[in-house]
Scaffold this active site. Structure first.
Site, PDB file in Angstrom:
ATOM      1  CB  ALA A  63      43.368  41.310  48.186  1.00 21.13           C
ATOM      2  N   GLY A 108      37.898  43.061  50.808  1.00 27.69           N
ATOM      3  CA  GLY A 108      37.963  41.862  51.038  1.00 27.69           C
ATOM      4  C   GLY A 108      37.625  41.710  52.542  1.00 27.69           C
ATOM      5  CD  GLU A 111      34.353  41.236  48.632  1.00 27.11           C
ATOM      6  OE1 GLU A 111      33.646  41.452  47.770  1.00 27.11           O
ATOM      7  OE2 GLU A 111      35.686  41.118  48.818  1.00 27.11           O
ATOM      8  CD  GLU A 131      37.074  46.161  46.698  1.00 24.32           C
ATOM      9  OE1 GLU A 131      37.111  45.084  47.427  1.00 24.32           O
ATOM     10  OE2 GLU A 131      36.435  47.161  47.140  1.00 24.32           O
TER      11      GLU A 131
END
Length: 257
Positions: A63, A108, A111, A131
Site C-alpha cells: 500500500a 501488500g 500478499e 506491517e
C-alpha cells in the site's frame, strides 16, 4: 497508467506501472487491477495471466502509505454498506496467474504475489511483511496464505519480526517455485505461461479449481470432486482432440470446448 495490460498468444500481461513509487498500490492501481481482472475473466481468448512490476527495483512494496490514509467513513459503514473493496478483489479469475517478482515484494505486494498460482523470482528479489513495524497487520490474506505456504513456524517468524528475506531463502521456504537471474526473469515467466497456454484451457482451469477447492477438504471428499470433474471433461472436444493429436503425432489444436 498505473497498470498496463496487454494480450499476446492467449497470455495476458499485467504490469504494475509505478516504478517511481516502487509500484506501491494506490487507489488508481487498485482500480486498474480490478479492471484487468474483469477483462481476463470475460475474455475466453485469455488462458493465462502474467503479473509483474515495472522497473528492476520492486514488484510492489504494498500500500502507498502516502495515499491510503484511513477514510472518513467507519469500517462498519464500508463493510456493511458500500463494501470494503480490497486490492485483491476480482483476482479469482479461474485462470492460472503467474507472478514474476522482479524486486521487493513487501506487505501488500507479497500478499498479491501469494494470491497467484505460480511465483518466479529474480535473484535480486526481496520478501517481507513489515506491517507490525508500522502498527498494522497484513490485511490482504497474508496471515492466512503465508502459513499455508511455508508452515506455521516460518510464517510466524516473518510476520512477527517484519524481517525481509532474499530470494534464496524464499525458494527454500517455498514462497517461490524458481529463482532466475534478473535479466532472465520475464523470459522465463513468459516461457512458463506459454507452455500452460498451449494446454487444453478447460483442463487447465479445472486443475486450478480442484486444487483450490480441495485444500480445505478431507482427501476422500476432494478425490470424489476430482473424479466428478474428470467425468465432466471426459467428452469435451478438447479431450478428444488431445487423443487424436497423440495418435496422429501432431500438436493438438485446443478450442476450450
Amino acid at each position: 497508467m498505473a497498470v498496463d495490460f496487454s494480450v499476446e498468444a492467449h497470455v495476458a500481461t499485467v504490469v504494475l506501472n509505478r516504478p517511481e513509487a516502487m509500484n506501491a498500490i494506490d487507489p488508481e492501481t487498485q482500480a486498474g487491477l480490478a479492471e484487468c481482472w474483469r477483462r481476463v475473466r470475460e475474455d475466453d481468448g485469455i488462458r493465462v495471466v502474467l503479473l509483474t512490476g515495472a522497473g528492476d527495483r520492486a514488484f510492489s512494496t504494498g500500500a502507498d502509505l502516502k495515499k491510503t490514509m484511513p477514510p472518513a467513513d467507519s469500517y462498519a459503514s464500508l463493510a456493511f454498506g458500500r463494501g470494503d473493496a480490497g486490492f485483491l478483489d476480482g483476482m479469482d479469475v479461474g485462470k492460472p496467474v503467474i507472478c514474476a517478482i522482479n524486486g521487493f515484494a513487501l506487505g501488500g505486494g507479497l500478499e498479491l504475489a501469494l494470491a497467484c498460482d505460480i511465483r518466479i523470482a529474480a535473484d535480486t528479489a526481496r520478501f517481507g511483511f513489515p506491517e507490525v513495524r508500522v502498527g498494522s497487520i497484513p490485511g490482504g490474506g497474508g496471515t492466512q496464505r503465508l502459513p499455508r505456504t511455508v508452515g506455521r513456524s516460518d510464517a510466524m517468524l516473518l510476520l512477527l519480526t517484519g524481517d525481509v528475506i532474499d530470494s534464496a531463502e524464499a525458494l527454500r521456504l517455498g514462497i517461490v517455485s524458481r529463482v532466475v537471474p534478473a535479466a532472465d526473469l520475464l523470459r522465463e515467466a513468459q516461457a512458463v505461461a506459454g507452455r500452460i497456454a498451449a494446454n487444453a484451457p478447460l483442463a487447465v482451469r479445472a486443475v486450478k479449481h480442484l486444487v483450490g477447492y480441495g485444500e480445505g477438504l478431507p482427501v476422500g471428499t476432494a478425490v470424489a470432486a476430482e473424479r466428478l470433474v474428470w467425468g465432466v471433461l471426459r467428452d469435451t472436444e478438447d479431450r478428444i482432440e488431445g487423443r487424436l493429436a497423440f495418435q496422429e503425432k501432431r500438436r493438438p489444436v485446443f478450442k476450450g470446448r
